[in-house]
Design an enzyme around this catalytic site. Sequence first.
Site, PDB file in Angstrom:
ATOM      1  N   TRP A  66       0.892  -0.726   0.451  1.00 17.18           N
ATOM      2  CA  TRP A  66      -0.190   0.059   0.521  1.00 17.18           C
ATOM      3  C   TRP A  66       0.695   1.755   0.003  1.00 17.18           C
ATOM      4  O   TRP A  66       0.032   2.165  -0.594  1.00 17.18           O
ATOM      5  CB  TRP A  66      -0.844  -0.158   1.268  1.00 17.18           C
ATOM      6  CG  TRP A  66      -1.932  -0.492   0.763  1.00 17.18           C
ATOM      7  CD1 TRP A  66      -2.971  -0.921   0.019  1.00 17.18           C
ATOM      8  CD2 TRP A  66      -2.980  -1.318   2.155  1.00 17.18           C
ATOM      9  NE1 TRP A  66      -3.777  -1.577   0.511  1.00 17.18           N
ATOM     10  CE2 TRP A  66      -4.219  -2.050   1.215  1.00 17.18           C
ATOM     11  CE3 TRP A  66      -2.304  -2.297   3.311  1.00 17.18           C
ATOM     12  CZ2 TRP A  66      -4.649  -2.926   2.104  1.00 17.18           C
ATOM     13  CZ3 TRP A  66      -3.353  -2.658   4.207  1.00 17.18           C
ATOM     14  CH2 TRP A  66      -4.463  -3.704   3.577  1.00 17.18           C
ATOM     15  N   GLU A 167      -0.941 -11.953  12.938  1.00 21.18           N
ATOM     16  CA  GLU A 167      -1.861 -12.088  14.389  1.00 21.18           C
ATOM     17  C   GLU A 167      -3.303 -12.985  13.769  1.00 21.18           C
ATOM     18  O   GLU A 167      -4.021 -12.635  12.738  1.00 21.18           O
ATOM     19  CB  GLU A 167      -2.571 -11.181  14.322  1.00 21.18           C
ATOM     20  CG  GLU A 167      -1.753 -10.022  15.170  1.00 21.18           C
ATOM     21  CD  GLU A 167      -2.494  -8.607  15.003  1.00 21.18           C
ATOM     22  OE1 GLU A 167      -3.517  -8.080  14.228  1.00 21.18           O
ATOM     23  OE2 GLU A 167      -1.542  -7.813  15.505  1.00 21.18           O
ATOM     24  N   GLU A 252       4.992  -6.110  17.141  1.00 21.80           N
ATOM     25  CA  GLU A 252       4.201  -5.112  16.027  1.00 21.80           C
ATOM     26  C   GLU A 252       3.359  -4.208  17.718  1.00 21.80           C
ATOM     27  O   GLU A 252       2.752  -5.163  18.656  1.00 21.80           O
ATOM     28  CB  GLU A 252       2.720  -5.231  15.416  1.00 21.80           C
ATOM     29  CG  GLU A 252       2.094  -3.984  14.335  1.00 21.80           C
ATOM     30  CD  GLU A 252       0.663  -4.857  13.882  1.00 21.80           C
ATOM     31  OE1 GLU A 252       0.905  -5.832  12.422  1.00 21.80           O
ATOM     32  OE2 GLU A 252      -0.283  -4.747  14.482  1.00 21.80           O
ATOM     33  N   TRP A 293       4.035  -0.119  14.944  1.00 18.82           N
ATOM     34  CA  TRP A 293       3.502   0.137  14.105  1.00 18.82           C
ATOM     35  C   TRP A 293       2.463   1.583  14.003  1.00 18.82           C
ATOM     36  O   TRP A 293       2.047   1.826  14.680  1.00 18.82           O
ATOM     37  CB  TRP A 293       1.598  -0.915  14.226  1.00 18.82           C
ATOM     38  CG  TRP A 293       0.954  -0.944  13.225  1.00 18.82           C
ATOM     39  CD1 TRP A 293      -0.024   0.179  12.915  1.00 18.82           C
ATOM     40  CD2 TRP A 293       0.952  -1.880  11.710  1.00 18.82           C
ATOM     41  NE1 TRP A 293      -0.716  -0.276  11.570  1.00 18.82           N
ATOM     42  CE2 TRP A 293      -0.322  -1.388  10.463  1.00 18.82           C
ATOM     43  CE3 TRP A 293       1.935  -2.831  11.621  1.00 18.82           C
ATOM     44  CZ2 TRP A 293      -0.482  -1.770   9.758  1.00 18.82           C
ATOM     45  CZ3 TRP A 293       1.578  -3.448   9.959  1.00 18.82           C
ATOM     46  CH2 TRP A 293       0.610  -2.590   9.148  1.00 18.82           C
TER      47      TRP A 293
HETATM   48  C1  IDC Z   1      -4.776  -1.584  10.029  1.00 21.90           C
HETATM   49  C2  IDC Z   1      -4.056  -0.054   9.225  1.00 21.90           C
HETATM   50  C3  IDC Z   1      -5.252  -0.214   8.953  1.00 21.90           C
HETATM   51  C4  IDC Z   1      -5.850  -0.922   7.156  1.00 21.90           C
HETATM   52  C5  IDC Z   1      -6.507  -1.896   8.251  1.00 21.90           C
HETATM   53  C6  IDC Z   1      -6.846  -2.774   7.608  1.00 21.90           C
HETATM   54  O1  IDC Z   1      -3.481   0.615  10.434  1.00 21.90           O
HETATM   55  O2  IDC Z   1      -4.848   1.586   7.788  1.00 21.90           O
HETATM   56  O3  IDC Z   1      -6.698  -0.120   6.959  1.00 21.90           O
HETATM   57  O4  IDC Z   1      -5.041  -2.911   9.250  1.00 21.90           O
HETATM   58  O5  IDC Z   1      -5.705  -4.087   6.518  1.00 21.90           O
HETATM   59  C7  IDC Z   1      -3.393  -4.688  13.351  1.00 21.90           C
HETATM   60  C8  IDC Z   1      -2.811  -5.404  12.416  1.00 21.90           C
HETATM   61  C9  IDC Z   1      -2.044  -5.048  11.143  1.00 21.90           C
HETATM   62  C10 IDC Z   1      -3.128  -3.652  11.353  1.00 21.90           C
HETATM   63  C11 IDC Z   1      -3.536  -2.439  13.159  1.00 21.90           C
HETATM   64  C12 IDC Z   1      -4.498  -0.994  13.504  1.00 21.90           C
HETATM   65  O6  IDC Z   1      -1.369  -6.503  12.491  1.00 21.90           O
HETATM   66  O7  IDC Z   1      -2.643  -4.623  10.383  1.00 21.90           O
HETATM   67  O8  IDC Z   1      -2.781  -1.975  10.512  1.00 21.90           O
HETATM   68  N1  IDC Z   1      -3.281  -3.865  13.392  1.00 21.90           N
HETATM   69  O9  IDC Z   1      -5.973  -2.296  13.435  1.00 21.90           O
HETATM   70  N2  IDC Z   1      -3.651  -5.738  14.896  1.00 21.90           N
HETATM   71  C13 IDC Z   1      -3.967  -4.641  15.742  1.00 21.90           C
HETATM   72  C14 IDC Z   1      -4.332  -3.545  15.029  1.00 21.90           C
END
Ligand code: IDC
Length: 336
Positions: A66, A167, A252, A293
Amino acid sequence: DGDSPATDDGDTDDRATCDLPAAGAPVDARGFVEKHGKLRLDGVQLVDASGAPVQLLGMSSHGLHWFPDCYTFDAIEHLVKTWGTNVFRAAMYVGEGGYASDPSVKQKVKDIVAWTKQLGIYVVIDWHVLTPGDPNAATYDGAVDFWKEMATLYKDEDHVIYEIANEPNNVAWSRVREYHNEIISEIRKIDAESIIIAGTTTWSQDIHLAAEDPVAEPYNVMYAFHFYACSHGSLLQRVKDYRTKIPIFVSEWGTSSYSGDGGVCQCEAKEFLDVFSDKDGSGGGIKLSMAQWSWADKSESSAALAPGACRNGGDWDSLSESGAFLRAYVRDATRA
Ligand code: IDC
């Protein structure tokens, strides 16, 4: 601001206050891998080639497919030379338009492995299982071939760490464990030593379930613990309870709510970070490594860069509120 809509995580009035690290002068982490060599486990602690405890601190990418402009040599060099980050995590989504539908994103992973080697920092290759949540799902059919290729390419590298399922969610640990056992066994036939991070259930929160029923070949295997500071304060006790029982890698975490947005909870985040560095000594000196993250310029509060920062070759000092906090923290923690 009493006029803002009530949400579970948007009420700034409820947030903790605390001492935050000052902005701090630049720190240069180049050559960190040359100093520490191949990592391994000593009990639950990640240690370097000479057996000394090591704590990796750095950033995770967002989805490599992305935000390709945020993941360049220049960007990572900036993180290493001015933040002092000694690890970078390459998050390769598999679903959601990632590797399963566009395998070309694997080249970005290989580039990042080469760049981190050149800079002398560690790299985590993240097979970003998220949707669907079962790592055995058809979306992830390429896992065995992918990990065999990575192990073959990188078995002799000092700086590469394999995170085999980001995850898992909405799936039982017993099923996830079967996946881990298969992938670990395939990797170990090729690469006997490199650190492997195994994701846990409930979006890598369930380290307690992994502790009850560890993987079949636990040698140099760590378990992922993830948290989002505005949502998961109650998980801090779990980290305190399990950090001395199983090897944990915080591969993460975010300063935001679990959505990746919804505010920045610096003080809540710092409580976790202080536990990871065992600031009060209650963890017997166990230090947990982490990747944050995310290194991205998406308009969401977890992103470290301000919107548009990755355009035109990158304006890497254009940080968000979260990014400014992170840089200060990492500089403070990695300054020799
Ligand atoms: C989130 C991104 C967001 C995206 C979403 C879906 O921040 O922009 O739209 O994923 O792909 C996780 C995940 C991680 C998530 C993040 C926040 O590993 O991919 O990213 N998150 O939601 N686990 C808990 C939180």
